[in-house]
Scaffold this motif. Structure first.
Motif, PDB file in Angstrom:
ATOM      1  N   ILE A   1      27.724  -3.911 -32.194  1.00 26.98           N
ATOM      2  CA  ILE A   1      26.524  -3.332 -33.149  1.00 26.98           C
ATOM      3  C   ILE A   1      25.063  -3.598 -32.761  1.00 26.98           C
ATOM      4  O   ILE A   1      23.923  -3.173 -32.489  1.00 26.98           O
ATOM      5  CB  ILE A   1      26.809  -2.666 -34.416  1.00 26.98           C
ATOM      6  CG1 ILE A   1      28.115  -1.702 -34.542  1.00 26.98           C
ATOM      7  CG2 ILE A   1      25.663  -2.252 -35.130  1.00 26.98           C
ATOM      8  CD1 ILE A   1      28.569  -1.515 -35.790  1.00 26.98           C
ATOM      9  N   THR A   2      25.107  -4.961 -33.254  1.00 27.68           N
ATOM     10  CA  THR A   2      23.929  -5.714 -33.425  1.00 27.68           C
ATOM     11  C   THR A   2      23.432  -6.048 -31.752  1.00 27.68           C
ATOM     12  O   THR A   2      22.302  -6.429 -31.736  1.00 27.68           O
ATOM     13  CB  THR A   2      24.028  -6.946 -34.232  1.00 27.68           C
ATOM     14  OG1 THR A   2      24.858  -7.721 -33.514  1.00 27.68           O
ATOM     15  CG2 THR A   2      24.272  -6.995 -35.601  1.00 27.68           C
ATOM     16  N   ARG A   3      24.256  -5.811 -31.031  1.00 20.23           N
ATOM     17  CA  ARG A   3      23.684  -6.058 -29.431  1.00 20.23           C
ATOM     18  C   ARG A   3      23.390  -4.935 -28.449  1.00 20.23           C
ATOM     19  O   ARG A   3      23.752  -5.225 -27.417  1.00 20.23           O
ATOM     20  CB  ARG A   3      24.588  -7.202 -28.872  1.00 20.23           C
ATOM     21  CG  ARG A   3      24.350  -8.644 -29.567  1.00 20.23           C
ATOM     22  CD  ARG A   3      25.361  -9.730 -29.263  1.00 20.23           C
ATOM     23  NE  ARG A   3      26.878  -9.311 -29.280  1.00 20.23           N
ATOM     24  CZ  ARG A   3      27.876 -10.017 -28.739  1.00 20.23           C
ATOM     25  NH1 ARG A   3      27.743 -10.906 -27.767  1.00 20.23           N
ATOM     26  NH2 ARG A   3      29.028  -9.504 -29.194  1.00 20.23           N
ATOM     27  N   ALA A   4      23.645  -3.989 -29.113  1.00 18.51           N
ATOM     28  CA  ALA A   4      23.707  -2.561 -28.267  1.00 18.51           C
ATOM     29  C   ALA A   4      22.447  -2.602 -27.433  1.00 18.51           C
ATOM     30  O   ALA A   4      21.290  -2.843 -28.091  1.00 18.51           O
ATOM     31  CB  ALA A   4      23.949  -1.419 -29.049  1.00 18.51           C
ATOM     32  N   PRO A   5      22.255  -2.479 -26.251  1.00 18.65           N
ATOM     33  CA  PRO A   5      21.089  -2.625 -25.392  1.00 18.65           C
ATOM     34  C   PRO A   5      20.116  -1.565 -25.340  1.00 18.65           C
ATOM     35  O   PRO A   5      19.069  -1.715 -25.030  1.00 18.65           O
ATOM     36  CB  PRO A   5      21.858  -2.609 -24.008  1.00 18.65           C
ATOM     37  CG  PRO A   5      22.946  -1.778 -24.101  1.00 18.65           C
ATOM     38  CD  PRO A   5      23.733  -1.787 -25.254  1.00 18.65           C
ATOM     39  N   THR A   6      20.200  -0.217 -26.020  1.00 20.23           N
ATOM     40  CA  THR A   6      19.236   0.549 -26.152  1.00 20.23           C
ATOM     41  C   THR A   6      19.347   1.103 -27.939  1.00 20.23           C
ATOM     42  O   THR A   6      20.355   0.814 -28.383  1.00 20.23           O
ATOM     43  CB  THR A   6      19.254   1.871 -25.385  1.00 20.23           C
ATOM     44  OG1 THR A   6      20.340   2.460 -25.689  1.00 20.23           O
ATOM     45  CG2 THR A   6      19.284   1.480 -24.062  1.00 20.23           C
ATOM     46  N   LEU A   7      18.295   1.549 -28.474  1.00 19.78           N
ATOM     47  CA  LEU A   7      18.609   2.221 -29.619  1.00 19.78           C
ATOM     48  C   LEU A   7      19.296   3.338 -29.558  1.00 19.78           C
ATOM     49  O   LEU A   7      20.083   3.562 -30.654  1.00 19.78           O
ATOM     50  CB  LEU A   7      17.086   2.471 -30.239  1.00 19.78           C
ATOM     51  CG  LEU A   7      15.982   1.351 -30.426  1.00 19.78           C
ATOM     52  CD1 LEU A   7      14.684   1.831 -31.091  1.00 19.78           C
ATOM     53  CD2 LEU A   7      16.811   0.193 -31.269  1.00 19.78           C
ATOM     54  N   ARG A   8      19.394   4.283 -28.700  1.00 17.37           N
ATOM     55  CA  ARG A   8      20.389   5.438 -28.609  1.00 17.37           C
ATOM     56  C   ARG A   8      21.804   5.088 -28.593  1.00 17.37           C
ATOM     57  O   ARG A   8      22.725   5.384 -29.313  1.00 17.37           O
ATOM     58  CB  ARG A   8      20.132   6.018 -27.205  1.00 17.37           C
ATOM     59  CG  ARG A   8      20.991   7.188 -27.088  1.00 17.37           C
ATOM     60  CD  ARG A   8      20.446   7.993 -25.745  1.00 17.37           C
ATOM     61  NE  ARG A   8      21.418   9.187 -25.433  1.00 17.37           N
ATOM     62  CZ  ARG A   8      22.486   8.982 -24.748  1.00 17.37           C
ATOM     63  NH1 ARG A   8      22.686   7.925 -24.028  1.00 17.37           N
ATOM     64  NH2 ARG A   8      23.396  10.248 -24.500  1.00 17.37           N
ATOM     65  N   ARG A   9      22.170   3.854 -27.593  1.00 13.49           N
ATOM     66  CA  ARG A   9      23.419   3.230 -27.843  1.00 13.49           C
ATOM     67  C   ARG A   9      23.663   2.720 -29.230  1.00 13.49           C
ATOM     68  O   ARG A   9      24.783   2.529 -29.679  1.00 13.49           O
ATOM     69  CB  ARG A   9      23.398   2.280 -26.713  1.00 13.49           C
ATOM     70  CG  ARG A   9      23.473   2.580 -25.248  1.00 13.49           C
ATOM     71  CD  ARG A   9      24.807   3.209 -24.876  1.00 13.49           C
ATOM     72  NE  ARG A   9      24.641   3.786 -23.365  1.00 13.49           N
ATOM     73  CZ  ARG A   9      25.121   4.798 -23.090  1.00 13.49           C
ATOM     74  NH1 ARG A   9      25.785   5.560 -23.720  1.00 13.49           N
ATOM     75  NH2 ARG A   9      24.870   5.129 -21.634  1.00 13.49           N
ATOM     76  N   LYS A  10      22.893   2.099 -29.869  1.00 14.86           N
ATOM     77  CA  LYS A  10      22.893   1.585 -30.964  1.00 14.86           C
ATOM     78  C   LYS A  10      23.352   2.483 -31.992  1.00 14.86           C
ATOM     79  O   LYS A  10      24.485   2.431 -32.681  1.00 14.86           O
ATOM     80  CB  LYS A  10      21.539   0.718 -31.527  1.00 14.86           C
ATOM     81  CG  LYS A  10      21.848  -0.309 -32.779  1.00 14.86           C
ATOM     82  CD  LYS A  10      20.426  -0.855 -32.956  1.00 14.86           C
ATOM     83  CE  LYS A  10      20.309  -2.129 -33.701  1.00 14.86           C
ATOM     84  NZ  LYS A  10      20.918  -3.438 -32.702  1.00 14.86           N
TER      85      LYS A  10
END
Lengths: 254, 95, 337
Positions: free
Chosen positions: C78-87
């Motif tokens: 969660i803290t390393r998702a590569p875009t805000l959409r993915r997060k």
């Protein structure tokens, strides 16, 4: 809008966006680790709202800047000194009580802010605020309720939140700072006057602290610097983690 | 390890205005207000409701399934409670 | 997410013990089976055989534990998702797993066990949960692979459970299946972005498929001839399809999806049988599965330790909430009194 005003608004949107993003990130660290399942879900809801606000605000900041930076470019490709968030929200998670105190101090500010921003002369900002205000009203209820439960709970819980309150209080002054750029935005009716917000914030905070049987710490030396990009050591680690993939694979789309 | 359970609440949600509250499940909370908040976060994440009731599970009185026959079967043959029991000539309108 | 893979023969049997059954009990059992055969739902306070109740408590709680433990490997990113959409997508998904765990604990509680008791069983290591969550998620592609394969396998298992004979379980599953519909799509979309991305991203995707393929197949549990409770659970309509049937269905659905991604399924024996219309696949190595079930997986200890830490660290919070509620009640009574 004049160029100066536009620049000022860019900085303002960036500060709000960064603050939401960093706090959303901190809350998301709780996902899967909260004291009870119901609360795990509740904290994640708040985190989702905050990252949602960050996306709207950073997107808008990018538009104002006009250099083609989108939400991800801004979130993932800036280093510590370009981040504008309040120092309060980058403080790392300690225990649940610390998270609740940090959250409540922030929520009490954001609810006052967004309620006023709904009347902003800048339509986009007013639109973002209209959406956010409903969410942050719930946030402040949630964190405030928990602060009362913990403050007026057991001796252990009281001691823990009292300690957290003492640690975090010096980070609250920064929320009501006002620089020249912000002054211009206030004058143009685009953003509320932080000085006027402070009285409302204080009243709100005092009421909840009173129910929580907690003493309000004295306003001593206040830590500042977030809005100028001068941060604690913690933000660098947060960004290192958050930005790892786009930094390691700069050409990739995800 | 602490084993002090929060009480169980049964959750009822009104999906939209004009409809009755409907049972959707249960959850644990330390008090009623927390139960309402938790219900909002747990059971309405996709806009499923406009109103919530949280009822302590211990306050619900329920009928006994073994008495199902004596409680409910007698209603089965009371056909005169239903409008179709009564013959009205087709020519009579608005009745 | 769920697996049937917990009902191996090593487990304590849920069959009714071979004691004498009274005439009255036999009649109740007969009536019960008639109701089940007629697709009537069994509700919490209805009479039910003790074995049925025990099987359900075990299965529903294992299912709930799996959701909760399953939050950990994905939460890891969660803290390393590569875009805000993915997060936000990942955050919402992991949150859903928590919600599903909650619905399932609720369903189990209708059978007369408390959540506290069930959580205690998980934390003490007594209860089982899906073995798949004892595998690590070292790269971002693992999040895609979990969504696509693990959730894909879970859906195969869960959709039939919506028609389970036990009302509260069936209703929880309806809700879960409805909510989970985005999970698999989220995972596949993520894999698609990697598969169509740079050479490094594609490598990441293939690596994840290599590691998750066989464990996903094992999620369906032992082969039918090795599965302990299949016959009884089918008769009770707790289970609708056999492990092997569901596994085959999963393979048939997934192989073309892998082809679309341009990824290779790590099974040299995999081939399409035009006559049967099904894919044939290589033998599953159950040694690894059994070792992980015994606690020797790469992450077994870490997962339980993480859950235990969350529970222990939260003890003072739960206590404080109860203490505060009691204080409030007292104050209200004083006021009224």
């Amino acid at each position: 809008m004049s160029t100066d005003l536009k620049d000022a608004l860019f900085g303002y949107a960036l500060r709000l966006g960064d603050t939401s993003l960093v706090l959303g990130h901190r809350l998301s660290e709780w996902c899967g680790h909260a004291p009870e399942l119901e609360e795990d879900i509740a904290l994640t809801n708040v985190a989702l709202d905050l990252v949602g606000h960050a996306r709207m605000l950073l997107t808008y900041a990018g538009e104002l800047e006009g250099k083609g930076r989108d939400e991800d470019r801004l979130a993932y490709r800036r280093d510590v000194f370009d981040y504008r968030n309040h120092l309060l929200v980058e403080q790392p998670n300690r225990d649940f009580g610390h998270t609740i105190v940090r959250q409540f101090l922030h929520d009490a500010w954001s609810v006052e802010l967004y309620e006023r921003l709904c009347a902003s002369k800048d339509e986009t900002l007013a639109g973002i605020a209209a959406k956010a205000v409903k969410e942050v009203r719930y946030h402040v209820r949630h964190s405030g309720d928990w602060l009362v439960r913990l403050g007026d709970g057991t001796d252990v819980s009281h001691a823990k939140v009292a300690d957290a309150l003492g640690r975090l209080w010096p980070y609250t002054g920064e929320m009501f700072e006002r620089d020249e750029a912000e002054q211009a935005l206030v004058a143009a009716g685009i953003v509320p006057d932080p000085a006027e917000m402070k009285a409302a914030w204080t009243a709100r905070v005092e009421a909840v602290l009173n129910d929580a049987t907690l003493d309000r710490p004295a306003d001593g030396w206040m830590q500042k610097g977030g809005r100028r990009g001068e941060h604690s050591e913690h933000l660098g680690y947060l960004l290192a983690e958050m930005q790892f993939l786009p930094r390691a694979y700069p050409d990739a789309n995800w | 390890m602490d084993r002090k359970d929060w009480p169980l609440f049964e959750i009822f949600i009104r999906p939209k205005n004009g409809l009755s509250h409907k049972h959707v499940g249960s959850l644990h909370a330390a008090d009623a207000r927390m139960a309402l908040d938790n219900a909002r976060d747990v059971y309405t994440r996709r806009g499923e409701g406009v109103s919530i009731w949280a009822v302590p599970a211990s306050s619900i009185a329920a009928s006994d399934p073994s008495e199902k026959a004596s409680l409910f079967d007698p209603a089965d043959d009371k056909v005169y409670r239903h409008p179709t029991f009564y013959d009205i000539p087709a020519d009579v309108k608005n009745i | 997410m769920y697996t049937q893979g917990l009902d191996a023969k090593t487990e304590q049997s849920a069959q009714p013990s071979p004691r004498l059954v009274t005439e009255q009990e036999a009649a109740l059992q007969g009536r019960f089976q008639e109701r089940v055969d007629a697709e009537e739902k069994i509700e919490p306070r209805d009479w039910m055989p003790e074995g049925y109740r025990r099987t359900l408590v075990r299965q529903i709680s294992q299912h709930a534990h799996s959701e909760i433990v399953g939050m950990l490997p994905e939460g890891n990113w969660i803290t390393r998702a590569p875009t805000l959409r993915r997060k936000v997508a990942l955050l919402a998904k992991v949150q859903d797993e928590g919600g599903h765990g909650l619905y399932l604990y609720s369903a189990a509680e209708t059978l007369g066990v408390s959540r506290d008791e069930l959580v205690g069983q998980l934390l003490s290591g007594k209860a089982k949960y899906s073995s798949i969550f004892n595998y690590p998620t070292p790269t971002w592609a693992d999040i895609g692979a979990i969504g696509w394969l693990v959730d894909g396998a879970a859906i195969m298992n869960q959709v039939p459970l919506c028609r389970c004979s036990y009302g509260p379980y069936a209703r929880a599953m309806v809700r879960i299946c409805r909510e989970e519909s985005f999970h698999q799509r989220q995972g596949y979309e993520l894999m698609l972005a990697l598969a169509q991305g740079t050479a490094e991203q594609k490598r990441m995707a293939q690596d994840a498929l290599n590691r998750w393929w066989w464990p996903s197949l094992m999620m369906f549990g032992p082969s039918d001839d090795q599965s302990a409770h299949s016959a009884q659970n089918m008769a009770w309509k707790i289970k609708r399809f056999s492990n092997d049937e569901l596994r085959q269905r999963f393979v048939d659905a997934t192989v073309p999806q892998a082809e679309f991604l341009g990824l290779t399924i790590p099974d040299p024996e995999l081939r399409f049988n035009a006559e049967t219309g099904h894919y044939e696949f290589g033998a599953i190595d159950w040694t690894e599965f059994n070792e992980i079930l015994k606690g020797n997986g790469p992450c077994n200890r870490e997962r339980i330790e993480a859950r235990r830490k969350a529970w222990d660290d939260g003890a003072w919070v739960r206590e404080a909430a109860v203490a505060h509620a009691a204080k409030r009640k007292q104050r209200a009574m004083k006021k009224a009194g």
